[in-house]
Design a protein around this motif. Structure first.
Motif, PDB file in Angstrom:
ATOM      1  N   LYS A  82      15.745 -34.216  -1.090  1.00 35.22           N
ATOM      2  CA  LYS A  82      14.708 -33.377  -1.775  1.00 35.22           C
ATOM      3  C   LYS A  82      13.330 -34.040  -1.897  1.00 35.22           C
ATOM      4  O   LYS A  82      13.582 -34.243  -2.116  1.00 35.22           O
ATOM      5  CB  LYS A  82      14.559 -32.226  -2.295  1.00 35.22           C
ATOM      6  CG  LYS A  82      15.984 -31.313  -1.716  1.00 35.22           C
ATOM      7  CD  LYS A  82      16.127 -29.897  -1.027  1.00 35.22           C
ATOM      8  CE  LYS A  82      17.260 -29.658  -0.639  1.00 35.22           C
ATOM      9  NZ  LYS A  82      18.897 -29.466  -1.710  1.00 35.22           N
ATOM     10  N   LYS A  83      12.069 -33.078  -1.029  1.00 29.51           N
ATOM     11  CA  LYS A  83      10.888 -33.796  -1.105  1.00 29.51           C
ATOM     12  C   LYS A  83      10.871 -33.945  -3.401  1.00 29.51           C
ATOM     13  O   LYS A  83      10.364 -34.467  -3.253  1.00 29.51           O
ATOM     14  CB  LYS A  83       9.873 -32.840  -0.846  1.00 29.51           C
ATOM     15  CG  LYS A  83       8.426 -33.233  -1.198  1.00 29.51           C
ATOM     16  CD  LYS A  83       7.464 -32.809  -0.322  1.00 29.51           C
ATOM     17  CE  LYS A  83       5.567 -33.249  -0.874  1.00 29.51           C
ATOM     18  NZ  LYS A  83       5.090 -32.304  -0.248  1.00 29.51           N
ATOM     19  N   SER A  84      11.369 -32.821  -3.410  1.00 33.56           N
ATOM     20  CA  SER A  84      11.221 -32.406  -5.127  1.00 33.56           C
ATOM     21  C   SER A  84      11.881 -34.248  -5.786  1.00 33.56           C
ATOM     22  O   SER A  84      11.121 -34.324  -6.727  1.00 33.56           O
ATOM     23  CB  SER A  84      11.642 -31.733  -5.680  1.00 33.56           C
ATOM     24  OG  SER A  84      12.806 -31.596  -5.355  1.00 33.56           O
ATOM     25  N   GLU A  87       9.490 -37.232  -5.223  1.00 34.40           N
ATOM     26  CA  GLU A  87       8.405 -36.457  -5.984  1.00 34.40           C
ATOM     27  C   GLU A  87       8.455 -36.803  -7.655  1.00 34.40           C
ATOM     28  O   GLU A  87       7.845 -37.585  -8.153  1.00 34.40           O
ATOM     29  CB  GLU A  87       7.300 -34.987  -6.203  1.00 34.40           C
ATOM     30  CG  GLU A  87       7.295 -34.797  -4.574  1.00 34.40           C
ATOM     31  CD  GLU A  87       6.179 -35.855  -4.559  1.00 34.40           C
ATOM     32  OE1 GLU A  87       4.863 -35.923  -4.987  1.00 34.40           O
ATOM     33  OE2 GLU A  87       4.971 -36.067  -3.412  1.00 34.40           O
ATOM     34  N   GLU A  88       9.582 -36.786  -8.360  1.00 32.53           N
ATOM     35  CA  GLU A  88       9.999 -36.993  -9.390  1.00 32.53           C
ATOM     36  C   GLU A  88       9.717 -38.283  -9.340  1.00 32.53           C
ATOM     37  O   GLU A  88       9.440 -39.135 -10.391  1.00 32.53           O
ATOM     38  CB  GLU A  88      12.000 -36.186  -9.603  1.00 32.53           C
ATOM     39  CG  GLU A  88      11.731 -36.404 -11.027  1.00 32.53           C
ATOM     40  CD  GLU A  88      13.214 -35.663 -11.426  1.00 32.53           C
ATOM     41  OE1 GLU A  88      14.188 -35.697 -12.018  1.00 32.53           O
ATOM     42  OE2 GLU A  88      13.185 -34.559 -10.353  1.00 32.53           O
ATOM     43  N   SER A 117      11.086 -34.913   2.566  1.00 31.76           N
ATOM     44  CA  SER A 117      10.636 -36.063   1.427  1.00 31.76           C
ATOM     45  C   SER A 117      10.606 -37.534   2.441  1.00 31.76           C
ATOM     46  O   SER A 117       9.722 -38.122   1.467  1.00 31.76           O
ATOM     47  CB  SER A 117      12.584 -36.019   1.594  1.00 31.76           C
ATOM     48  OG  SER A 117      13.399 -36.009   2.073  1.00 31.76           O
TER      49      SER A 117
END
Ligand SMILES: [Zn+2]
Length: 287
Positions: A82-84, A87-88, A117
């Motif tokens: 996932k994109k999150s 980002e993390e 992502s």
């Protein structure tokens, strides 16, 4: 690792100060490649000048346990990355590492990066930072997003498929016994006959070593079914042990569960507890 020419070559590049900022590694065994990669990262980051596996220093131990903040391992969350998650990763790499030379990310099953992502990842590798190295691991680079592929140095690591008898260190007779018990065990899990199917194994094989081998064999069974489903080369003999009709996501989950309990076995937990928990969790998938 010492036999892994591809990764040894990266060590040489490191010594020449010519590391690429991102590598795409296509391999037939992601778990083994990850294990080798960790050895590589020890060589690159270890404060002691070590050639072989270093077990003394804190840094190398943290790498083994995947507990070093400057090494991030990302794997699909469900069916995709996932994109999150990306980002993390980017946020955590904004600081310079304290203990290691590099911030390193490893993306397992990188073909599972979805459009957003991958896009987020792209900005990260387009502006390479000298202190960051990335590794994308995949079973099949043909299905990787092109924009990422084109920005990585591409490598292939293929592991020999050792015969199962050799890798479990057993004779044919023992293998035959395992082969007899596995279908019964898996059938009972699937059909939910009773809550005590651990006894199926325990009465015949009370020894830890046998139970571990049986779990490894069940792992191989699912793994080769997985290979077959994704169109890779697989071992037909192992598939003959038991007919599996599960779809890919279920097989994936089962592989994770079996792998978890195989790891737990090394912590000296009682075999009964391990088999109980394994059976419960495997059943939970169908519910
Ligand atoms: Zn070390």
């Amino acid at each position: 690792m010492h036999d892994n020419k591809v990764l040894n070559n990266i060590v040489l590049k490191y010594r020449e100060d010519k590391l690429a900022h991102a590598y795409l590694i296509e391999t037939n065994n992601i778990e083994l490649a990850l294990k080798d990669l960790k050895e590589l990262l020890k060589i690159i980051n270890c404060p002691e000048e070590h050639q072989k596996s270093c077990h003394k220093c804190n840094l190398c131990n943290l790498i083994t346990k995947e507990n070093l903040p400057s090494i991030k391992i990302i794997e699909p969350d469900g069916t995709s990355i996932k994109k999150s998650q990306i980002e993390e990763l980017k946020n955590s790499f904004e600081t310079i590492p304290i203990y290691s030379r590099f911030n390193t990310y490893i993306i397992k099953n990188a073909d599972k990066l979805n459009a957003s992502s991958a896009n987020s990842m792209l900005k990260f590798i387009e502006e390479p930072h000298p202190g960051i190295i990335g590794f994308f691991l995949t079973n099949n680079k043909d299905i990787m997003i092109d924009t990422i592929k084109s920005r990585c140095q591409s490598l292939t690591i293929n592991y020999e498929n050792k015969s199962i008898l050799d890798s479990l260190n057993i004779d044919k007779e023992t293998y035959q016994k395992y082969q007899n018990i596995i279908p019964k065990f898996l059938n009972e899990i699937k059909n939910n006959y009773n809550l005590n199917n651990k006894n199926l194994i325990l009465t015949e094989f009370p020894e830890r070593k046998d139970i571990e081998n049986i779990l490894k064999l069940i792992f191989e069974l699912y793994y080769h079914n997985f290979l077959k489903l994704i169109g890779r080369e697989y071992n037909k003999d192992i598939l003959n042990i038991y007919q599996i009709s599960d779809k890919l996501p279920i097989i994936n989950k089962k592989l994770q569960i079996i792998n978890k309990y195989l790891t737990n076995m090394s912590y000296n937990v009682s075999m009964e507890l391990i088999l109980d928990a394994l059976v419960l969790e495997m059943r939970g998938i169908y519910e």
